[in-house]
Design an enzyme around this catalytic site. Structure first.
Site, PDB file in Angstrom:
ATOM      1  N   LYS A  98     -14.248  -3.689   1.267  1.00 35.71           N
ATOM      2  CA  LYS A  98     -15.106  -2.516   1.027  1.00 35.71           C
ATOM      3  C   LYS A  98     -16.583  -2.810   1.293  1.00 35.71           C
ATOM      4  CE  LYS A  98     -11.942  -0.301  -2.139  1.00 35.71           C
ATOM      5  NZ  LYS A  98     -11.704   0.300  -3.437  1.00 35.71           N
ATOM      6  N   GLY A 109     -15.724  -4.970 -16.195  1.00 37.71           N
ATOM      7  CA  GLY A 109     -15.797  -5.398 -14.802  1.00 37.71           C
ATOM      8  C   GLY A 109     -17.038  -4.873 -14.114  1.00 37.71           C
ATOM      9  N   ALA A 110     -17.548  -5.665 -13.166  1.00 42.02           N
ATOM     10  CA  ALA A 110     -18.765  -5.287 -12.434  1.00 42.02           C
ATOM     11  C   ALA A 110     -18.607  -5.609 -10.953  1.00 42.02           C
ATOM     12  CB  ALA A 110     -19.971  -6.015 -13.028  1.00 42.02           C
ATOM     13  N   SER A 133       0.812  -1.228   0.000  1.00 40.59           N
ATOM     14  CA  SER A 133       0.000   0.000   0.000  1.00 40.59           C
ATOM     15  C   SER A 133       0.844   1.277   0.000  1.00 40.59           C
ATOM     16  CB  SER A 133      -0.908   0.015   1.227  1.00 40.59           C
ATOM     17  OG  SER A 133      -1.618   1.237   1.267  1.00 40.59           O
ATOM     18  N   GLY A 157     -16.655  -4.316  -7.044  1.00 36.40           N
ATOM     19  CA  GLY A 157     -16.793  -3.176  -6.145  1.00 36.40           C
ATOM     20  C   GLY A 157     -16.281  -1.874  -6.752  1.00 36.40           C
ATOM     21  N   ALA A 158     -15.140  -1.927  -7.452  1.00 37.81           N
ATOM     22  CA  ALA A 158     -14.585  -0.695  -8.032  1.00 37.81           C
ATOM     23  C   ALA A 158     -15.519  -0.152  -9.101  1.00 37.81           C
ATOM     24  CB  ALA A 158     -13.202  -0.973  -8.607  1.00 37.81           C
ATOM     25  N   GLY A 167      -4.023   3.587 -12.705  1.00 37.74           N
ATOM     26  CA  GLY A 167      -4.834   4.129 -11.619  1.00 37.74           C
ATOM     27  C   GLY A 167      -4.076   4.825 -10.512  1.00 37.74           C
ATOM     28  N   LEU A 207      -7.738   0.907 -13.786  1.00 40.55           N
ATOM     29  CA  LEU A 207      -7.845   1.308 -12.372  1.00 40.55           C
ATOM     30  C   LEU A 207      -6.679   0.739 -11.565  1.00 40.55           C
ATOM     31  CD1 LEU A 207     -10.711   2.042 -13.396  1.00 40.55           C
ATOM     32  CD2 LEU A 207     -11.575   1.343 -11.170  1.00 40.55           C
ATOM     33  N   THR A 210      -9.552  -1.343   1.832  1.00 46.11           N
ATOM     34  CA  THR A 210      -9.334  -1.742   0.454  1.00 46.11           C
ATOM     35  C   THR A 210      -9.637  -3.227   0.319  1.00 46.11           C
ATOM     36  OG1 THR A 210      -7.757  -1.639  -1.367  1.00 46.11           O
ATOM     37  CG2 THR A 210      -6.810  -1.993   0.810  1.00 46.11           C
ATOM     38  N   ASP A 212     -13.808   6.599  -4.257  1.00 42.14           N
ATOM     39  CA  ASP A 212     -13.146   6.057  -5.456  1.00 42.14           C
ATOM     40  C   ASP A 212     -13.637   6.726  -6.736  1.00 42.14           C
ATOM     41  OD1 ASP A 212     -11.502   4.244  -4.181  1.00 42.14           O
ATOM     42  OD2 ASP A 212     -12.922   2.581  -4.339  1.00 42.14           O
TER      43      ASP A 212
HETATM   44  P1  NDP Z   1     -13.608  -7.200  -7.398  1.00 43.68           P
HETATM   45  O1  NDP Z   1     -12.944  -8.451  -6.947  1.00 43.68           O
HETATM   46  O2  NDP Z   1     -14.775  -6.658  -6.672  1.00 43.68           O
HETATM   47  O3  NDP Z   1     -14.085  -7.374  -8.946  1.00 43.68           O
HETATM   48  C1  NDP Z   1     -13.231  -8.002  -9.873  1.00 43.68           C
HETATM   49  C2  NDP Z   1     -13.807  -7.871 -11.281  1.00 43.68           C
HETATM   50  O4  NDP Z   1     -12.837  -8.409 -12.190  1.00 43.68           O
HETATM   51  C3  NDP Z   1     -15.114  -8.635 -11.514  1.00 43.68           C
HETATM   52  O5  NDP Z   1     -15.900  -7.921 -12.442  1.00 43.68           O
HETATM   53  C4  NDP Z   1     -14.607  -9.952 -12.134  1.00 43.68           C
HETATM   54  O6  NDP Z   1     -15.554 -10.586 -12.977  1.00 43.68           O
HETATM   55  C5  NDP Z   1     -13.469  -9.435 -12.976  1.00 43.68           C
HETATM   56  N1  NDP Z   1     -12.478 -10.467 -13.299  1.00 43.68           N
HETATM   57  C6  NDP Z   1     -11.620 -11.075 -12.431  1.00 43.68           C
HETATM   58  N2  NDP Z   1     -10.839 -11.957 -13.088  1.00 43.68           N
HETATM   59  C7  NDP Z   1     -11.212 -11.909 -14.400  1.00 43.68           C
HETATM   60  C8  NDP Z   1     -10.783 -12.580 -15.583  1.00 43.68           C
HETATM   61  N3  NDP Z   1      -9.792 -13.480 -15.541  1.00 43.68           N
HETATM   62  N4  NDP Z   1     -11.365 -12.263 -16.753  1.00 43.68           N
HETATM   63  C9  NDP Z   1     -12.359 -11.340 -16.807  1.00 43.68           C
HETATM   64  N5  NDP Z   1     -12.826 -10.669 -15.720  1.00 43.68           N
HETATM   65  C10 NDP Z   1     -12.257 -10.955 -14.529  1.00 43.68           C
HETATM   66  O7  NDP Z   1     -12.394  -6.135  -7.473  1.00 43.68           O
HETATM   67  P2  NDP Z   1     -12.516  -4.540  -7.353  1.00 43.68           P
HETATM   68  O8  NDP Z   1     -13.681  -4.124  -8.158  1.00 43.68           O
HETATM   69  O9  NDP Z   1     -12.450  -4.130  -5.930  1.00 43.68           O
HETATM   70  O10 NDP Z   1     -11.138  -4.039  -8.035  1.00 43.68           O
HETATM   71  C11 NDP Z   1     -10.958  -4.076  -9.437  1.00 43.68           C
HETATM   72  C12 NDP Z   1      -9.649  -3.399  -9.802  1.00 43.68           C
HETATM   73  O11 NDP Z   1      -9.706  -1.999  -9.522  1.00 43.68           O
HETATM   74  C13 NDP Z   1      -8.429  -3.942  -9.054  1.00 43.68           C
HETATM   75  O12 NDP Z   1      -7.363  -4.042  -9.984  1.00 43.68           O
HETATM   76  C14 NDP Z   1      -8.131  -2.855  -8.033  1.00 43.68           C
HETATM   77  O13 NDP Z   1      -6.768  -2.829  -7.688  1.00 43.68           O
HETATM   78  C15 NDP Z   1      -8.533  -1.607  -8.812  1.00 43.68           C
HETATM   79  N6  NDP Z   1      -8.851  -0.442  -7.950  1.00 43.68           N
HETATM   80  C16 NDP Z   1      -8.063   0.681  -8.019  1.00 43.68           C
HETATM   81  C17 NDP Z   1      -8.334   1.793  -7.242  1.00 43.68           C
HETATM   82  C18 NDP Z   1      -7.462   3.012  -7.342  1.00 43.68           C
HETATM   83  O14 NDP Z   1      -7.551   3.893  -6.479  1.00 43.68           O
HETATM   84  N7  NDP Z   1      -6.626   3.125  -8.378  1.00 43.68           N
HETATM   85  C19 NDP Z   1      -9.476   1.820  -6.313  1.00 43.68           C
HETATM   86  C20 NDP Z   1     -10.283   0.608  -6.354  1.00 43.68           C
HETATM   87  C21 NDP Z   1      -9.944  -0.485  -7.124  1.00 43.68           C
HETATM   88  P3  NDP Z   1     -16.689 -11.589 -12.374  1.00 43.68           P
HETATM   89  O15 NDP Z   1     -17.763 -10.693 -11.825  1.00 43.68           O
HETATM   90  O16 NDP Z   1     -17.123 -12.393 -13.539  1.00 43.68           O
HETATM   91  O17 NDP Z   1     -15.999 -12.391 -11.305  1.00 43.68           O
END
Ligand code: NDP
Length: 277
Positions: free
Chosen positions: A67, A129-130, A16, A132-133, A241, A217, A63, A104
């Protein structure tokens, strides 16, 4: 003198940059505070947060993977946290309650619009992606009035659930990755966690051209897989990001301290430490 205490919880957390960012904000604004990082697995979140607040901590950042738990933990929620169903900032209130906020989305939009002069109004925008972010950035993006917003996700039902919840705020559609074929976007945001494993979602050809922007991100010491994908496909500009990270931290600092730090100086400092950029 008692120094105000703040902390970030996550699992893992050793990577971090938040302690450095908040110490730079504190030095810049003349605030006296201490900010520490703690490895807190999901099953220990509630007990650890209770312990910290009982001992006088003024605020926590949360984080991955905490969240949603932080959203449940908060006794009050801001409007943007309620919409996101995810909380990255907890703030102790004078009446003893804990306010949950999500900074965020504002962090992302500030980085795009103010730091990089990328207007979202009237643009065709794709979010990959769908999770938390993704949930945290949708309302702030729709507030900028894009022409439309597409959410593509491996698990289509999660993208559809988001569309159902946010469609009153603007034009928003859900797709699988395969359904993106033959569509072109002005801005593609990668909110999947694939870059963390040096992977990419299965993206069809033709999603972008030389006018398009890509934004991951995720961030790292080197350009992420998605940033490299955008560069290889001729995008106008590809960003990661790090700017969003600093901007969401600045908004948390404002929630806690009522002062807005200068983010550009901190972004420049962190960028200078990344040799590959
Ligand atoms: P989550 O675990 O909540 O969501 C992960 C997402 O990635 C889901 O939509 C998941 O799909 C998808 N996914 C995971 N693996 C694969 C794959 N192999 N192929 C396709 N889709 C995939 O994570 P977060 O939403 O919390 O975080 C997402 C990203 O955002 C991370 O990289 C995090 O570091 C970044 N982030 C950056 C921030 C910043 O300040 N820069 C702040 C917040 C987040 P499925 O639903 O099908 O599982």
């Amino acid at each position: 003198m008692n120094i105000d205490q703040y902390a970030v919880f996550g699992h893992p957390i050793s990577h971090s940059k938040s302690p450095l960012i908040h110490s730079l904000f504190a030095a810049q604004t003349g605030q006296t505070l201490q900010y520490t990082a703690h490895d807190v697995p999901a099953e220990q979140f509630q007990r650890t947060a209770d312990h910290f607040f009982r001992n006088g901590v003024k605020g926590l950042n949360c984080t991955v993977p905490l969240k949603e738990l932080a959203w449940q933990y908060a006794s009050q929620l801001t409007e943007r946290a309620r919409a996101a169903k995810a909380v990255n900032t907890l703030a102790w209130q004078a009446d003893g309650s804990i306010l949950g906020d999500n900074t965020d989305g504002m962090g992302l939009v500030r980085d795009l619009v103010q730091n990089h002069d990328i207007s979202l109004a009237g643009q065709h925008i794709l979010i990959l992606g769908a999770g938390g972010a993704s949930r945290g950035i949708i309302a702030p993006i729709l507030a900028e009035h894009p022409a439309d917003l597409v959410i593509a996700n491996r698990t289509l039902s999660k993208a559809q659930a988001i569309v159902n919840e946010f469609s009153h705020l603007g034009s928003i559609r859900a797709h699988t990755f395969a359904e993106l074929a033959h569509q072109r976007f002005d801005l593609i945001l990668n909110a999947t966690s694939t870059s963390l494993n040096n992977e990419l979602p299965p993206l069809p050809q033709g999603l972008l051209d030389e006018r398009s922007y890509c934004y991951d991100l995720a961030y790292g010491e080197e350009p992420t897989t998605f940033v490299r994908w955008g560069l290889a496909h001729g995008a106008r500009k590809c960003l990661d990001g790090l700017g969003m990270l600093v901007e969401q931290a600045a908004e948390a600092f404002y929630v806690w301290r009522g002062i807005r730090p200068d983010t550009q100086a901190v972004i420049d400092r962190l960028n200078n430490e990344r040799s590959a950029f």
